[in-house]
Design a protein around this motif. Structure first.
Motif, PDB file in Angstrom:
ATOM      1  N   ARG A   2       0.976  -1.089   0.083  1.00  0.00           N
ATOM      2  CA  ARG A   2       0.362   0.017  -0.025  1.00  0.00           C
ATOM      3  C   ARG A   2       1.031   1.527  -0.199  1.00  0.00           C
ATOM      4  NH1 ARG A   2      -3.292  -1.416   5.037  1.00  0.00           N
ATOM      5  NH2 ARG A   2      -0.123  -1.646   5.953  1.00  0.00           N
ATOM      6  N   SER A   3       2.266   1.484   0.390  1.00  0.00           N
ATOM      7  CA  SER A   3       2.785   2.494   0.771  1.00  0.00           C
ATOM      8  C   SER A   3       3.283   2.955  -0.547  1.00  0.00           C
ATOM      9  CB  SER A   3       4.000   2.214   1.478  1.00  0.00           C
ATOM     10  OG  SER A   3       4.300   0.668   0.873  1.00  0.00           O
ATOM     11  N   GLU A   4       3.632   2.067  -1.629  1.00  0.00           N
ATOM     12  CA  GLU A   4       3.400   1.694  -2.401  1.00  0.00           C
ATOM     13  C   GLU A   4       3.110   3.473  -3.000  1.00  0.00           C
ATOM     14  OE1 GLU A   4       3.929  -1.227  -4.850  1.00  0.00           O
ATOM     15  OE2 GLU A   4       5.537  -1.734  -4.005  1.00  0.00           O
ATOM     16  N   MET A   5       1.520   3.533  -3.116  1.00  0.00           N
ATOM     17  CA  MET A   5       0.702   4.052  -3.330  1.00  0.00           C
ATOM     18  C   MET A   5       0.661   6.187  -2.901  1.00  0.00           C
ATOM     19  SD  MET A   5      -2.149   3.074  -5.010  1.00  0.00           S
ATOM     20  CE  MET A   5      -0.506   2.044  -6.089  1.00  0.00           C
ATOM     21  N   LEU A   6       1.258   5.951  -2.230  1.00  0.00           N
ATOM     22  CA  LEU A   6       1.971   7.558  -1.447  1.00  0.00           C
ATOM     23  C   LEU A   6       2.382   8.356  -2.648  1.00  0.00           C
ATOM     24  CD1 LEU A   6       4.080   6.341   1.769  1.00  0.00           C
ATOM     25  CD2 LEU A   6       1.489   7.330   1.537  1.00  0.00           C
ATOM     26  N   LEU A  39      10.784   8.607   3.913  1.00  0.00           N
ATOM     27  CA  LEU A  39      11.548   7.750   2.768  1.00  0.00           C
ATOM     28  C   LEU A  39      10.907   7.222   1.971  1.00  0.00           C
ATOM     29  CD1 LEU A  39      14.868   7.349   4.959  1.00  0.00           C
ATOM     30  CD2 LEU A  39      14.241   8.172   3.630  1.00  0.00           C
ATOM     31  N   LYS A  40       9.164   6.742   1.630  1.00  0.00           N
ATOM     32  CA  LYS A  40       8.493   7.115   0.647  1.00  0.00           C
ATOM     33  C   LYS A  40       7.717   5.240   1.547  1.00  0.00           C
ATOM     34  CE  LYS A  40       7.807   9.002  -2.876  1.00  0.00           C
ATOM     35  NZ  LYS A  40       8.502  10.474  -2.545  1.00  0.00           N
ATOM     36  N   PHE A  41       8.986   5.334   2.924  1.00  0.00           N
ATOM     37  CA  PHE A  41       8.517   3.553   4.303  1.00  0.00           C
ATOM     38  C   PHE A  41       8.998   2.561   3.119  1.00  0.00           C
ATOM     39  CE2 PHE A  41       5.472   6.756   5.384  1.00  0.00           C
ATOM     40  CZ  PHE A  41       5.373   6.827   6.860  1.00  0.00           C
ATOM     41  N   LYS A  42      10.375   2.776   2.606  1.00  0.00           N
ATOM     42  CA  LYS A  42      11.055   1.538   2.023  1.00  0.00           C
ATOM     43  C   LYS A  42      12.010   0.664   2.948  1.00  0.00           C
ATOM     44  CE  LYS A  42       9.583   2.879  -2.719  1.00  0.00           C
ATOM     45  NZ  LYS A  42      10.151   3.635  -4.178  1.00  0.00           N
ATOM     46  N   VAL A  43      11.723  -0.444   2.791  1.00  0.00           N
ATOM     47  CA  VAL A  43      12.576  -0.764   3.877  1.00  0.00           C
ATOM     48  C   VAL A  43      14.454  -0.211   3.976  1.00  0.00           C
ATOM     49  CG1 VAL A  43      13.497  -2.876   5.020  1.00  0.00           C
ATOM     50  CG2 VAL A  43      11.244  -2.780   4.386  1.00  0.00           C
ATOM     51  N   ASP A  44      14.344  -0.458   2.339  1.00  0.00           N
ATOM     52  CA  ASP A  44      15.859  -0.203   2.327  1.00  0.00           C
ATOM     53  C   ASP A  44      16.275   0.965   2.296  1.00  0.00           C
ATOM     54  OD1 ASP A  44      16.465  -3.378   1.208  1.00  0.00           O
ATOM     55  OD2 ASP A  44      16.495  -2.401  -1.015  1.00  0.00           O
ATOM     56  N   LYS A  45      15.598   2.368   2.043  1.00  0.00           N
ATOM     57  CA  LYS A  45      15.869   3.153   2.289  1.00  0.00           C
ATOM     58  C   LYS A  45      16.298   3.421   4.180  1.00  0.00           C
ATOM     59  CE  LYS A  45      15.495   5.085  -2.265  1.00  0.00           C
ATOM     60  NZ  LYS A  45      16.466   5.879  -2.521  1.00  0.00           N
TER      61      LYS A  45
END
Length: 255
Positions: A2-6, A39-45
């Motif tokens: 869902r965070s990809e919707m941001l 950081l758009k809630f991306k783990v790697d970031k």
């Protein structure tokens, strides 16, 4: 996820603010987005940012970053996982100190204890660490030894990465993001008219000034009809209808 919707939600909000003429609000939003604190809630970031704070010896950024994690990422965890998050927080600060000692940055160690005193005070996990800056060969002494070991550091970052992944999987997203995510979940076999609609909507603010929106509006009505015929969107449509009815009901009761 869902965070990809941001990014899409950000674009739609900016389009709305532009349409309403809320230019000051739009400028503030764009300024905040440039900081991209979440950081758009991306783990790697998230992991990259933690590592950057440790390597650059930036305790202010690391402290603020972890406060953000506690507020926005770790706020829906079980009691057991909350304790795990607390352990990770203690360990990342100890890793930070070990890095400072390794590079012989005693001033940074002193700065850490000064700025983190509220966190460290009455914390039994830190009782022995106040002596760290005054120990000649800390990397060979307990309880500091493991934090200097490259093997432990690598294992720690892998574990932290996995923990972020778990935490983000149960993260409660804003209602607007949830609604858009539901609408975007169209069947692959039926095409992606809703996605096409969203993408065009998010880019509409970049249209040339002479472009007429009449044809686009007509297309939108057709796309809405297509989306409404998709059985996978029925639940979303119903929930949105209920939401609108509740809002409308609330307005009537206040009149």
């Amino acid at each position: 996820m869902r965070s990809e919707m941001l990014p899409l939600v950000d674009s739609l909000i900016k389009e709305y603010l532009t349409f309403r003429g809320f230019n000051s609000t739009l400028r503030h939003l764009e300024t905040e987005l440039k900081k991209e604190k979440d950081l758009k809630f991306k783990v790697d970031k998230l992991i990259e940012e933690v590592v950057h704070c440790v390597d650059s010896h930036d305790i202010d950024r690391l402290k603020n970053l972890w406060e953000f994690f506690n507020t926005k990422v770790f706020n829906n965890l079980t009691e057991e996982n909350s304790r795990t998050a607390s352990q990770f927080e203690n360990d990342v600060y100890k890793l930070y100190l070990a890095n400072c000692v390794h590079h012989k940055l005693n001033a940074k160690c002193t700065e850490f204890f000064e700025k983190m005193i509220d966190f460290l005070r009455a914390n039994p996990l830190w009782t022995e660490w106040f002596a760290l800056p005054y120990i000649a060969d800390a990397k060979e002494c307990e309880p500091f030894r493991k934090y200097f070991a490259k093997k432990w550091q690598e294992a720690f970052l892998i574990s932290l990465h996995n923990f972020f992944a778990i935490s983000l999987s149960v993260l409660t997203m804003p209602l607007l993001t949830e609604c858009i995510s539901e609408v975007m979940q169209t069947d692959v076999s039926s095409g992606t008219p809703c996605e096409t609609r969203m993408e065009r909507s998010s880019s509409r603010s970049r249209m040339p000034s002479g472009h007429s929106m009449t044809d686009d509006l007509m297309d939108d009505f057709a796309i809405i009809a297509q989306c409404s015929n998709n059985p996978r969107v029925e639940g979303s449509k119903s929930s949105l209808k209920s939401l609108l009815k509740n809002i409308a009901g609330g307005k009537k009761s206040t009149d």
